[in-house]
Design an enzyme around this catalytic site. Structure first.
Site, PDB file in Angstrom:
ATOM      1  CG  ASN A  13       0.046  -9.875   0.541  1.00 13.58           C
ATOM      2  OD1 ASN A  13      -0.607 -10.168  -0.468  1.00 13.58           O
ATOM      3  ND2 ASN A  13      -0.109  -8.728   1.192  1.00 13.58           N
ATOM      4  CD1 TRP A  14       3.105 -14.277  -3.638  1.00 13.55           C
ATOM      5  CD2 TRP A  14       2.168 -15.074  -5.515  1.00 13.55           C
ATOM      6  NE1 TRP A  14       3.739 -15.447  -3.959  1.00 13.55           N
ATOM      7  CE2 TRP A  14       3.186 -15.963  -5.112  1.00 13.55           C
ATOM      8  CE3 TRP A  14       1.436 -15.372  -6.661  1.00 13.55           C
ATOM      9  CZ2 TRP A  14       3.492 -17.128  -5.823  1.00 13.55           C
ATOM     10  CZ3 TRP A  14       1.731 -16.527  -7.368  1.00 13.55           C
ATOM     11  CH2 TRP A  14       2.752 -17.395  -6.956  1.00 13.55           C
ATOM     12  CE  LYS A  15       2.172  -6.282  -0.353  1.00 11.41           C
ATOM     13  NZ  LYS A  15       2.834  -5.065   0.101  1.00 11.41           N
ATOM     14  CG  HIS A 100      -2.056  -5.562   3.480  1.00 16.87           C
ATOM     15  ND1 HIS A 100      -1.610  -4.397   2.891  1.00 16.87           N
ATOM     16  CD2 HIS A 100      -0.971  -6.351   3.628  1.00 16.87           C
ATOM     17  CE1 HIS A 100      -0.301  -4.493   2.690  1.00 16.87           C
ATOM     18  NE2 HIS A 100       0.108  -5.678   3.134  1.00 16.87           N
ATOM     19  CD  GLU A 102      -0.060  -2.967  -0.107  1.00 22.15           C
ATOM     20  OE1 GLU A 102      -0.560  -3.969  -0.649  1.00 22.15           O
ATOM     21  OE2 GLU A 102       1.165  -2.868   0.141  1.00 22.15           O
ATOM     22  CD  GLU A 170       2.260  -6.620   6.490  1.00 16.93           C
ATOM     23  OE1 GLU A 170       3.042  -7.430   5.989  1.00 16.93           O
ATOM     24  OE2 GLU A 170       1.349  -6.065   5.846  1.00 16.93           O
ATOM     25  N   GLY A 176       7.428  -2.399   1.372  1.00 16.19           N
ATOM     26  CA  GLY A 176       7.938  -2.118   0.035  1.00 16.19           C
ATOM     27  C   GLY A 176       8.978  -1.011  -0.011  1.00 16.19           C
ATOM     28  CB  SER A 215      11.443  -4.065   3.957  1.00 17.05           C
ATOM     29  OG  SER A 215      10.830  -3.054   3.170  1.00 17.05           O
ATOM     30  N   GLY A 236       5.955  -9.570   1.370  1.00 21.89           N
ATOM     31  CA  GLY A 236       5.387  -9.087   0.109  1.00 21.89           C
ATOM     32  C   GLY A 236       6.323  -9.382  -1.046  1.00 21.89           C
ATOM     33  N   GLY A 237       7.067  -8.366  -1.471  1.00 27.64           N
ATOM     34  CA  GLY A 237       7.909  -8.457  -2.668  1.00 27.64           C
ATOM     35  C   GLY A 237       8.764  -9.711  -2.750  1.00 27.64           C
TER      36      GLY A 237
HETATM   37  O1  LIG Z   1       2.845  -5.744   2.812  1.00 29.09           O
HETATM   38  C1  LIG Z   1       3.618  -6.662   3.014  1.00 29.09           C
HETATM   39  C2  LIG Z   1       3.121  -8.033   3.210  1.00 29.09           C
HETATM   40  O2  LIG Z   1       1.751  -8.069   3.443  1.00 29.09           O
HETATM   41  C3  LIG Z   1       5.082  -6.447   3.042  1.00 29.09           C
HETATM   42  O3  LIG Z   1       5.485  -6.114   1.775  1.00 29.09           O
HETATM   43  P1  LIG Z   1       7.068  -6.074   1.440  1.00 29.09           P
HETATM   44  O4  LIG Z   1       7.639  -7.365   1.959  1.00 29.09           O
HETATM   45  O5  LIG Z   1       7.111  -5.964  -0.057  1.00 29.09           O
HETATM   46  O6  LIG Z   1       7.621  -4.894   2.165  1.00 29.09           O
END
Ligand SMILES: O=C(CO)COP(=O)(O)O
Length: 254
Positions: A13-15, A100, A102, A170, A176, A215, A236-237
């Site tokens: 997920n590149w956000k 998600h 967020e 999640e 993050g 993470s 994510g990251g």
């Molecule tokens: O929100 C995430 C994937 O959707 C997880 O993010 P991180 O891997 O950056 O913690």
């Protein structure tokens, strides 16, 4: 461990990250995945909507899938700035992330809204990745299982199947932050989600994948991906760096 024949899914997920130059990252991921590994796992990248078309072109002819990060529940209409499941499918996306944390936190998405969006995804033939997860406060109050079970029970469309649905656990506090739950804590939540799925869709519960996200890195992927009922990762990251994302995929190599 992804068991009972469930095929692991490693999803990035590149956000809100990535410009056209980021197609190089997709190409590096594509070129770094061996046919033997792609035989074992499904790989998905969810870039921002602006890059879906070019990502689809970059993975053309490979089994790598491209997905959206959000959708509007309706197929079309006067909803300025929104994108429907049909539009994502039209670009060649085959998955979409739904609910998600967020989106829930910054865009006030509710469990009912998640349900409507998951229905929208199914209508357009997309697989919805329904996200659930507790905050640290909720965990400390001993409410983690109640929270994620309720999110799933309301969000999941009736008659969901493995062909149209993936679940992702999640924990909000792990996203993050560099912190992850212990394998035991993850196992407890995933078992509870599997049991809730069983209540909701019966036998099909054993075919629906439950991903862990928060993470995930190459250094912890092996340990996390072998937890019972963990059928892959939502990353994510680390999905923004080809070598890191490949390192997570390679947790499934042996
Ligand atoms: O929100 C995430 C994937 O959707 C997880 O993010 P991180 O891997 O950056 O913690």
């Amino acid at each position: 461990m992804a068991s009972e024949g469930r095929r692991p899914l490693v999803a990035g997920n590149w956000k809100m990250n990535g410009l056209r130059s980021s197609i190089a990252t997709v190409e590096a991921i594509r070129d770094g995945l061996s046919p033997a590994l792609l035989d074992k796992i499904d790989v998905l990248i969810c870039p921002p909507a602006t890059l879906i078309s070019s990502c689809v072109a970059a993975v053309y002819g490979t089994p790598i899938a491209i997905g959206g990060q959000n959708l509007h529940a309706r197929p079309n209409g006067a909803f300025t700035g929104s994108i429907s499941a049909e539009m994502l499918a039209d670009l060649g996306a085959s998955y979409v992330i739904v609910g998600h944390s967020e989106r829930r936190a910054y865009h006030y998405e509710t469990d009912d809204g998640v349900h409507a969006k998951a229905l929208g995804a199914r209508r357009a033939g997309l697989r919805g990745i329904i996200c659930v997860g507790e905050t640290m406060e909720e965990r400390q109050q001993g409410r983690a299982l109640d929270i994620v079970r309720a999110q799933l029970a309301i969000g999941l469309p009736k008659g969901a199947t493995a062909a149209d649905t993936v679940v992702a656990y999640e924990p909000v506090w792990a996203i993050g932050s560099g912190r992850t739950p212990t394998p035991q804590e993850i196992a407890e939540v995933h078992a509870s989600l599997r049991e809730m799925l069983d209540k909701l869709v019966g036998e099909e519960a054993h075919r629906i994948r439950i991903l862990y996200g928060g993470s995930v890195k190459p250094s912890n992927a092996r340990e996390l991906m072998k937890v019972e009922n963990v059928d892959g990762a939502l990353v994510g990251g680390a999905s923004l760096v080809a070598e890191d994302f490949l390192g997570i995929c390679r947790a499934y190599e042996e």
